[in-house]
Design a protein around this motif. Structure first.
Motif, PDB file in Angstrom:
ATOM      1  N   LYS A  21       0.828  -1.208   0.000  1.00 23.28           N
ATOM      2  CA  LYS A  21       0.000   0.000   0.000  1.00 23.28           C
ATOM      3  C   LYS A  21       0.864   1.260   0.000  1.00 23.28           C
ATOM      4  CE  LYS A  21      -4.245  -1.701   0.325  1.00 23.28           C
ATOM      5  NZ  LYS A  21      -5.297  -1.414  -0.689  1.00 23.28           N
ATOM      6  N   ASP A  22       2.075   1.126   0.545  1.00 19.44           N
ATOM      7  CA  ASP A  22       2.998   2.263   0.571  1.00 19.44           C
ATOM      8  C   ASP A  22       3.701   2.471  -0.765  1.00 19.44           C
ATOM      9  OD1 ASP A  22       2.368   2.688   3.208  1.00 19.44           O
ATOM     10  OD2 ASP A  22       4.103   1.606   3.993  1.00 19.44           O
ATOM     11  N   GLY A  23       3.481   1.553  -1.708  1.00 20.55           N
ATOM     12  CA  GLY A  23       4.060   1.717  -3.033  1.00 20.55           C
ATOM     13  C   GLY A  23       5.244   0.825  -3.345  1.00 20.55           C
ATOM     14  N   TYR A  24       5.633  -0.035  -2.415  1.00 18.37           N
ATOM     15  CA  TYR A  24       6.772  -0.926  -2.661  1.00 18.37           C
ATOM     16  C   TYR A  24       6.359  -2.067  -3.582  1.00 18.37           C
ATOM     17  CZ  TYR A  24       9.312   1.436   1.084  1.00 18.37           C
ATOM     18  OH  TYR A  24       9.948   2.375   1.857  1.00 18.37           O
ATOM     19  N   ARG A  25       7.257  -2.425  -4.485  1.00 21.29           N
ATOM     20  CA  ARG A  25       6.999  -3.493  -5.441  1.00 21.29           C
ATOM     21  C   ARG A  25       8.274  -4.319  -5.638  1.00 21.29           C
ATOM     22  NH1 ARG A  25       2.873  -1.371  -4.475  1.00 21.29           N
ATOM     23  NH2 ARG A  25       1.167  -0.758  -5.873  1.00 21.29           N
ATOM     24  N   GLY A  26       8.094  -5.535  -6.150  1.00 20.21           N
ATOM     25  CA  GLY A  26       9.224  -6.369  -6.539  1.00 20.21           C
ATOM     26  C   GLY A  26      10.215  -6.620  -5.417  1.00 20.21           C
ATOM     27  N   GLY A  27      11.502  -6.484  -5.763  1.00 22.42           N
ATOM     28  CA  GLY A  27      12.562  -6.733  -4.796  1.00 22.42           C
ATOM     29  C   GLY A  27      12.515  -5.787  -3.614  1.00 22.42           C
ATOM     30  N   ASP A  28      12.087  -4.556  -3.847  1.00 21.00           N
ATOM     31  CA  ASP A  28      11.978  -3.592  -2.742  1.00 21.00           C
ATOM     32  C   ASP A  28      10.940  -4.057  -1.720  1.00 21.00           C
ATOM     33  OD1 ASP A  28      13.857  -1.955  -3.910  1.00 21.00           O
ATOM     34  OD2 ASP A  28      12.375  -0.701  -4.932  1.00 21.00           O
ATOM     35  N   LEU A  29       9.849  -4.608  -2.210  1.00 22.52           N
ATOM     36  CA  LEU A  29       8.803  -5.107  -1.314  1.00 22.52           C
ATOM     37  C   LEU A  29       9.329  -6.258  -0.466  1.00 22.52           C
ATOM     38  CD1 LEU A  29       5.832  -5.124  -0.384  1.00 22.52           C
ATOM     39  CD2 LEU A  29       5.348  -6.702  -2.268  1.00 22.52           C
TER      40      LEU A  29
END
Length: 367
Positions: A39-47
């Motif tokens: 929900k904070d906008g993190y995706r992929g490896g960052d998530l």
């Protein structure tokens, strides 16, 4: 009266402290923390990095390793796309995730927030359960026993929305008992906490509909259904068949988006056989059997119909419908309902015992 409320407060406090000091760090915590970061906008490896990095800071090595051990969990840990594919199962718990994010804003980590919420709402559930018991003939001293045997200690420790859903469900039942209006609001918001609790929304509103509040009941039920549809659609929920296949057919797949739906009837029947086997061995079954036995023996003596429906009828129907649709052996789903059924059983036994004692006393006085 002070002693009664004292017992309620002490029991609720014990559950709160126990949940805060003994968090289980179950795997669902990973998914809910990831959903919050998503929900904070993190995706992929960052998530993946943010999710597991924060959990590793909060959990000991002994607690963290089981979260990444095993084929399914290891794949979710190593493959960012796999982690993201788990989220539609969890992002539909809208109220729980938003509360997790809110607590982050006031200083708690997402990881800690997942079980703090459970501990707080389990404690609040005990408070409401205590108030419900005060409406019955059951001695309030039975509250700690009811809480212990029905599973409040479990839901207080785990990172799931079950305690939160249980609290609002109990508030709805209490409102029914008191003939209040809050039950209509509860019915509307339940799908925001757990989408499967649309079943309870329907049961509550069906009951109020046939007891004179037709307009409010219809409006609340329609609102709950609209919220249910919006929550599932906006969060990319995979749908019932995918969830059923993922949970019950074969082993957990790290890539649920790619599940091939089974067309074998036996695949859909086996989970019910396993549930029955599990249920027979579970302590909750004792409560169910006791209640059914008491009802069979004393159905003609049940005087308070409202109390019966609120404490036994509606909870039993909820459990039955839920198990028929989703034959899971996660009995934490039913902690609030089984506790109500146990309260009803104890209430019936207490009332019958008092009547028997009164009758015996009257007979002795005549002789």
């Amino acid at each position: 009266m002070a002693v009664r409320y004292g017992i309620i407060l002490i029991t609720a406090t014990i559950i709160l402290v126990y949940g805060l000091l003994k968090p289980e760090h179950n795997w669902d915590m990973v998914a809910y923390v990831a959903a919050a970061f998503h929900k904070d906008g993190y995706r992929g490896g960052d998530l993946t990095r943010e999710t597991y990095g924060e959990i590793k800071k909060e959990a000991s090595t002994k607690r963290f390793l089981p979260l990444i051990t095993g084929e399914y969990r290891e794949t979710v840990f190593k493959d960012p796309s796999s982690l993201e594919q788990q989220l539609p199962f969890y992002s539909i718990r809208v109220a729980y995730i938003q509360l997790i994010r809110l607590l982050k804003d006031i200083g708690l980590s997402y990881t800690k927030s997942t079980y703090v919420i459970s501990a707080v709402f389990a404690s609040l559930s005990v408070l409401v359960l205590g108030l419900i018991i005060l409406e019955t003939a059951v001695p309030i001293a039975m509250l700690p026993i009811i809480v212990a045997v029905t599973g409040y200690t479990e839901v207080a420790r785990i990172s799931t929305p079950d305690a939160m859903a249980g609290f609002f469900s109990l508030v709805g039942i209490y409102s029914l008992i008191r003939r209040g209006k809050l039950v209509f609001f509860i019915a509307v918001i339940l799908p925001l906490i757990r989408t499967d609790f649309i079943l309870l929304s329907a049961l509550l509103m069906t009951f109020t509909y046939f007891h004179g509040n037709r307009l409010f009941s219809l409006f609340s039920l329609v609102s709950a259904v609209v919220i249910y549809v919006l929550v599932t659609q906006l969060n990319g929920n995979y749908g019932y068949l995918t969830l059923f296949n993922f949970t019950f057919i074969g082993s957990f797949t790290p890539y649920p988006a790619d599940i091939v739906i089974s067309h074998k009837l036996s695949d859909y029947l086996i989970p019910y056989a396993k549930l029955l086997e599990s249920l027979i061995a579970h302590p909750h079954s004792v409560v169910y059997v006791l209640a059914l036995y008491l009802l069979w023996l004393n159905h003609a003596k049940v005087e308070d119909k409202l109390e019966f429906y609120c404490l036994c009828g509606l909870p039993f129907l909820f459990i039955t419908m839920h198990m028929l649709l989703f034959p899971s052996d996660h009995y934490r789903f039913f902690v609030f309902s089984v506790s109500l059924i146990l309260v009803w059983s104890l209430d019936l036994v207490t009332r019958l015992a008092r009547k028997s004692a009164t009758l015996s006393s009257a007979i002795r006085s005549k002789t």
